[in-house]
Design an enzyme around this catalytic site. Structure first.
Site, PDB file in Angstrom:
ATOM      1  N   HIS A   1     -47.790 -16.039  35.393  1.00 34.10           N
ATOM      2  CA  HIS A   1     -47.863 -16.891  34.206  1.00 34.10           C
ATOM      3  C   HIS A   1     -46.732 -16.486  33.277  1.00 34.10           C
ATOM      4  O   HIS A   1     -46.032 -15.484  33.513  1.00 34.10           O
ATOM      5  CB  HIS A   1     -49.228 -16.779  33.519  1.00 34.10           C
ATOM      6  CG  HIS A   1     -49.528 -15.421  32.964  1.00 34.10           C
ATOM      7  ND1 HIS A   1     -49.567 -14.293  33.748  1.00 34.10           N
ATOM      8  CD2 HIS A   1     -49.796 -15.005  31.691  1.00 34.10           C
ATOM      9  CE1 HIS A   1     -49.865 -13.242  32.993  1.00 34.10           C
ATOM     10  NE2 HIS A   1     -49.995 -13.646  31.753  1.00 34.10           N
TER      11      HIS A   1
ATOM     12  N   ASP B   1     -54.239 -10.808  35.147  1.00 30.97           N
ATOM     13  CA  ASP B   1     -54.428 -11.652  33.964  1.00 30.97           C
ATOM     14  C   ASP B   1     -55.397 -12.802  34.232  1.00 30.97           C
ATOM     15  O   ASP B   1     -55.018 -13.970  34.293  1.00 30.97           O
ATOM     16  CB  ASP B   1     -53.088 -12.157  33.455  1.00 30.97           C
ATOM     17  CG  ASP B   1     -52.307 -11.064  32.757  1.00 30.97           C
ATOM     18  OD1 ASP B   1     -52.045 -11.189  31.554  1.00 30.97           O
ATOM     19  OD2 ASP B   1     -51.993 -10.057  33.428  1.00 30.97           O
TER      20      ASP B   1
ATOM     21  N   HIS C   1     -46.598 -15.394  30.070  1.00 35.42           N
ATOM     22  CA  HIS C   1     -46.700 -14.461  28.957  1.00 35.42           C
ATOM     23  C   HIS C   1     -45.562 -13.451  29.048  1.00 35.42           C
ATOM     24  O   HIS C   1     -45.130 -13.067  30.142  1.00 35.42           O
ATOM     25  CB  HIS C   1     -48.057 -13.754  28.977  1.00 35.42           C
ATOM     26  CG  HIS C   1     -49.141 -14.552  28.309  1.00 35.42           C
ATOM     27  ND1 HIS C   1     -50.477 -14.347  28.551  1.00 35.42           N
ATOM     28  CD2 HIS C   1     -49.082 -15.563  27.404  1.00 35.42           C
ATOM     29  CE1 HIS C   1     -51.205 -15.179  27.824  1.00 35.42           C
ATOM     30  NE2 HIS C   1     -50.377 -15.938  27.127  1.00 35.42           N
TER      31      HIS C   1
ATOM     32  N   ASP D   1     -45.109 -10.287  28.751  1.00 33.95           N
ATOM     33  CA  ASP D   1     -45.170  -9.022  29.476  1.00 33.95           C
ATOM     34  C   ASP D   1     -45.072  -9.181  30.987  1.00 33.95           C
ATOM     35  O   ASP D   1     -45.110  -8.193  31.720  1.00 33.95           O
ATOM     36  CB  ASP D   1     -46.432  -8.227  29.102  1.00 33.95           C
ATOM     37  CG  ASP D   1     -47.726  -8.985  29.324  1.00 33.95           C
ATOM     38  OD1 ASP D   1     -47.696 -10.234  29.344  1.00 33.95           O
ATOM     39  OD2 ASP D   1     -48.781  -8.335  29.481  1.00 33.95           O
ATOM     40  N   HIS D   2     -44.895 -10.421  31.459  1.00 35.61           N
ATOM     41  CA  HIS D   2     -44.761 -10.657  32.899  1.00 35.61           C
ATOM     42  C   HIS D   2     -43.425 -11.286  33.273  1.00 35.61           C
ATOM     43  O   HIS D   2     -43.123 -11.420  34.464  1.00 35.61           O
ATOM     44  CB  HIS D   2     -45.908 -11.550  33.396  1.00 35.61           C
ATOM     45  CG  HIS D   2     -47.235 -10.885  33.304  1.00 35.61           C
ATOM     46  ND1 HIS D   2     -47.866 -10.287  34.370  1.00 35.61           N
ATOM     47  CD2 HIS D   2     -48.050 -10.692  32.233  1.00 35.61           C
ATOM     48  CE1 HIS D   2     -49.010  -9.764  33.978  1.00 35.61           C
ATOM     49  NE2 HIS D   2     -49.139  -9.993  32.682  1.00 35.61           N
TER      50      HIS D   2
END
Length: 308
Positions: free
Chosen positions: A62, A211, A64, A66-67
């Site tokens: 996804h 997640d 976000h 932090d990814h």
């Protein structure tokens, strides 16, 4: 054919001095596949001396931060070598916009094809010689998917004694039988592969889940995995917070591993509230459900061997 996984980062939300953000590299012989690319991904690739410039495809769970914040650097680094092979990037909606915007704003010099494909799970995402990669839906605060890489079944073992007994001499005819072709002997007898080959043997399976809130359907998707990398972000006392933020507890990760009958499960994407020493609490709670549960740490290496 070797298969191995490298945990490039195991943290969630924010990087720590001793913990980069979530990223896993899977190597299957000459193919390199990156699953998520959080901040710090390049550092671990360098420290492990992995051939990052040969990454074939990137699979994003996804969008976000932090990814995905490690992806622009990987793309720019790949332009510093003579690369002609395309880089495939797969992910849910918004991944194409993120990649394109990053290229424009950073004025990236890219000298190789970048092919971005947005996906809607469940679907077949990518396939190659003897394997395929599927995406399946998770449940997070924005569209998120998990991935499995599965190998097709391997042929059974060849029985040379049976072939000789049936009049098939050593040589090219043996190769044809091993590749599923029937052959004819010198005396005109037909010999089929089933007469000289054992039962087909299963391939290997790797799964990546992060997640998401707990869903019973996840166990069905990752069933029988030789290695499951699974989010275990919180301990039991923060189960309400996990539910609110649509994340999983370590115990829920253990539940998935148990119900899916995986061979090996290692947790990832820990909350930054836990120091490395405090992660033992997550491990204890996961092991109450799935005794073989493991913790990942940055630059951890997993061999994924054939079982038979």
């Amino acid at each position: 054919m070797n298969m191995e996984a490298f945990v490039l980062g195991c943290g969630g939300m924010m990087p720590l001095p001793y913990r980069h953000l979530t990223s896993v590299l899977l190597r299957r012989d000459g193919d390199l596949f990156l699953f998520d690319g959080g901040e710090g991904t390049q550092v671990s690739l360098r420290r492990l001396n992995l051939k990052w410039k040969k990454i074939n495809a990137i699979f994003v769970s996804h969008t976000h931060a932090d990814h995905v914040t490690g992806l622009p650097g990987i793309m720019m680094l790949s332009a510093q070598v003579d690369r002609t092979e395309p880089l495939y990037i797969y992910g849910p909606p918004k991944i194409a916009e993120y990649i394109e915007t990053s290229r424009k704003v950073l004025d990236m010099y890219i000298n190789y094809p970048v092919i971005v494909k947005e996906i809607t799970a469940p679907c077949l995402v990518h396939e190659g010689d003897g394997f395929y990669i599927r995406a399946f839906p998770l449940s997070h605060t924005k569209t998120c998917v998990g991935y499995t890489l599965e190998e097709v079944n391997r042929p059974g073992e060849f029985n040379p004694e049976a072939a000789l007994a049936l009049g098939v001499p050593r040589g090219p005819l043996w190769g044809k039988l091993q590749h599923g072709q029937s052959v004819t002997t010198e005396n005109g007898s037909a010999v089929s592969p089933e007469q000289v080959m054992g039962k087909s043997r299963s391939g290997r399976k790797f799964s990546f889940v992060t997640d998401t809130q707990y869903l019973p359907s996840i166990a069905k998707e990752v069933r029988g995995s030789d290695l499951l990398i699974c989010e275990g972000m919180f301990a039991d006392d923060l189960a309400d917070q996990a539910k609110e933020k649509k994340h999983m507890t370590a115990r829920q990760a253990g539940t998935i591993a148990r119900d899916a009958q995986v061979r090996r499960m290692a947790m990832i994407h820990y909350s930054p509230r836990y120091t490395d020493r405090e992660l033992d609490l997550l491990l204890e709670q996961a092991r109450e459900v799935y005794p073989a549960a493991e913790l990942t740490h940055d630059r951890m290496h997993f061999e994924i061997p054939y079982i038979d």
